[in-house]
Scaffold this motif. Structure first.
Motif, short mmCIF file in Angstrom:
data_model
loop_
_atom_site.label_atom_id
_atom_site.label_comp_id
_atom_site.label_asym_id
_atom_site.label_seq_id
_atom_site.Cartn_x
_atom_site.Cartn_y
_atom_site.Cartn_z
N CYS A 1 4.63 41.53 -16.18
CA CYS A 1 4.88 42.68 -17.05
C CYS A 1 3.97 42.66 -18.27
O CYS A 1 3.40 43.68 -18.64
CB CYS A 1 6.35 42.69 -17.49
N HIS A 2 3.85 41.51 -18.90
CA HIS A 2 2.95 41.37 -20.05
C HIS A 2 1.61 40.86 -19.52
O HIS A 2 1.20 39.71 -19.75
CB HIS A 2 3.56 40.40 -21.06
N ASN A 3 0.92 41.75 -18.78
CA ASN A 3 -0.21 41.31 -17.96
C ASN A 3 -1.49 41.03 -18.73
O ASN A 3 -2.48 40.64 -18.12
CB ASN A 3 -0.48 42.34 -16.86
N SER A 4 -1.51 41.24 -20.03
CA SER A 4 -2.73 40.95 -20.79
C SER A 4 -2.59 39.68 -21.63
O SER A 4 -3.49 39.36 -22.41
CB SER A 4 -3.09 42.13 -21.70
N ALA A 5 -1.48 38.95 -21.47
CA ALA A 5 -1.23 37.77 -22.31
C ALA A 5 -2.28 36.69 -22.11
O ALA A 5 -2.60 35.96 -23.04
CB ALA A 5 0.16 37.21 -22.02
N ASN A 6 -2.83 36.58 -20.90
CA ASN A 6 -3.79 35.52 -20.63
C ASN A 6 -5.24 35.99 -20.66
O ASN A 6 -6.15 35.23 -20.32
CB ASN A 6 -3.49 34.88 -19.27
N LYS A 7 -5.47 37.25 -21.07
CA LYS A 7 -6.84 37.74 -21.09
C LYS A 7 -7.13 38.65 -22.28
O LYS A 7 -8.19 39.29 -22.32
CB LYS A 7 -7.15 38.47 -19.79
#
Length: 435
Positions: free
Chosen positions: A248-254
């Motif tokens: 859901c929080h798909n930008s946390a690692n990029k």
């Protein structure tokens, strides 16, 4: 020839074989249904595809050609081209069904046998919304400093009366200069001026201490829990359903920001999952935002509406924080800062450091959550590498190169404890976190 005993035994064995075969057939049907059908179909309610309960009987009563249902499952386009009833079913919803040419007629029967065994859901059944009552709170920092006000009030009253007494005594001394001062109630302040001075010093120190403690609470938002347009149950999604935070929080690692999931992300699942009980009203808000109607297999109207979420973790404008740097490079687990969301029944909040420290695997810290001291303390103990940093690539190779070029002795000192911490790589430098 079988006698009666042999016939009874034979009948028992045949019955047992049939029951075993039926159970095996139902088990196979459940497995195939869950892997191939459950995404779009449910036994007792319409989803992307129609409900499947007693579908064989429905097709037979509708006048479908013999074998048409099997052909529909294997390749619906062929069935719709050769059978008028299958064409009517194809017009029911605009969604194209996946073809399953690998399924045999026996496997298709096993699926329908399993579906027909499913009981009707109980009236008002289904799980209640997770988390019970959702509580919205304001940005108020509560603390245990209330008792200080009462003590300071009492001290100030004593000081006021004492100063008034001292003033009167000095006036009398001035008037009676050269005369013998009589010891009485009006003279004790002058007589005990050393003790009064000590009390005054204590009062001043207490006031300064209270002021510093109060200033230390400026900007501390521990426990902050704003209201949200949808009481999202993290324990249901991340806990029971095991959905990874980064889905859901798909930008946390990029990216710098972890991001709030768009309605489209929610619709990946909730186009099929329409909820039961109290969940229905929450999911209706998602449908309204997406402009989606679940009726008749589901249709999009194109009329969308934004969901305005309230940000929970607020940082000052002059503070720089990068999620990807911590998640991807530093290997920090989400629970270190946000708490164990698999058990979060209430709305998201700024979790107190005492609660964070109780979570297994978290670095033990002492400063208030989201304060500068909290970050610095973590940077002082969190290791970014165990052993040499040579050959790890990118950022680490550059650091290794700079250390060797500047001072090999300094590099050896970094590795005395067998690890390289964030502060040893410059994590305590002001410009790392402040604009």
């Amino acid at each position: 020839m079988f006698n009666m005993g042999n016939k009874g035994l034979f009948t028992f064995l045949v019955t047992l074989f049939m029951l075993t075969a039926f159970a095996s057939n139902a088990q196979e049907g459940e497995s195939i249904f869950n892997s191939k059908c459950a995404t779009c179909h449910a036994p007792h309610k319409d989803m992307t595809g129609p409900k499947l309960f007693e579908v064989r009987q429905k097709w037979e009563e509708g006048g479908a050609m013999e074998g048409s249902l099997y052909q529909w499952v294997k390749n619906w386009q062929v069935a719709a081209a050769t059978d008028p009833y299958a064409k009517e079913v194809a017009d029911w919803a605009p969604s194209a069904m996946t073809t399953f040419a690998d399924l045999s007629n026996e496997q298709i029967d096993a699926i329908f046998n399993y579906v027909d065994e499913q009981p009707l859901p109980g009236a008002g059944g289904g799980e209640s919304a997770a988390g019970g009552e959702m509580v919205a709170s304001t940005n108020t920092q509560e603390n245990d400093l209330g008792w200080i006000w009462y003590i300071l009030g009492a001290v100030f009253l004593v000081v006021i009366f004492s100063v008034g007494g001292v003033k009167r005594q000095l006036q009398e001394l001035d008037e009676d200069a050269g005369k013998e001062i009589k010891v009485g109630s009006k003279a004790w302040m002058f007589k005990n001026r050393k003790y009064i001075g000590m009390v005054g010093l204590v009062v001043v120190m207490a006031g300064v201490t209270w002021l510093l403690v109060g200033l230390n609470q400026v900007g501390v938002v521990t426990g902050y829990q704003p209201s949200q347009p949808i009481a999202f149950p993290h324990d249901k999604h991340a806990g029971i359903n095991g959905i990874d935070c980064k889905y859901c929080h798909n930008s946390a690692n990029k990216s710098k920001s972890a991001g709030i999931p768009t309605t489209n992300v929610c619709m990946n699942c909730h186009k099929q999952i329409q909820g039961e009980g109290d969940q229905v009203e929450k999911i209706k808000k998602i449908y309204k935002s997406a402009g989606f109607s679940p009726e008749g297999g589901g249709k999009y109207s194109g009329e969308t509406e934004n969901i305005v979420w309230n940000k929970v973790h607020q940082l000052p404008d002059h503070v720089y924080f990068n999620h990807s740097q911590h998640v991807e490079v530093g290997g920090i687990d989400c629970k270190q800062c946000h708490g164990d969301m698999t058990k979060q029944k209430e709305l998201p909040r700024v979790v107190p450091v005492e609660e964070l420290n109780k979570i297994e695997g978290n670095i033990q810290l002492t400063k208030a959550t989201l304060t500068m001291g909290w970050c610095i303390e973590c940077h002082g103990v969190k290791e970014v590498s165990s052993g040499p940093i040579e050959g790890k690539g990118g950022y680490y190779d550059e650091i290794h190169k700079r250390l060797l070029e500047n001072d090999e002795t300094l590099y050896e000192e970094y590795l005395e404890d067998g690890k390289v911490t964030v502060d040893e790589l410059g994590g305590w430098e002001c410009a790392k976190c402040h604009y």
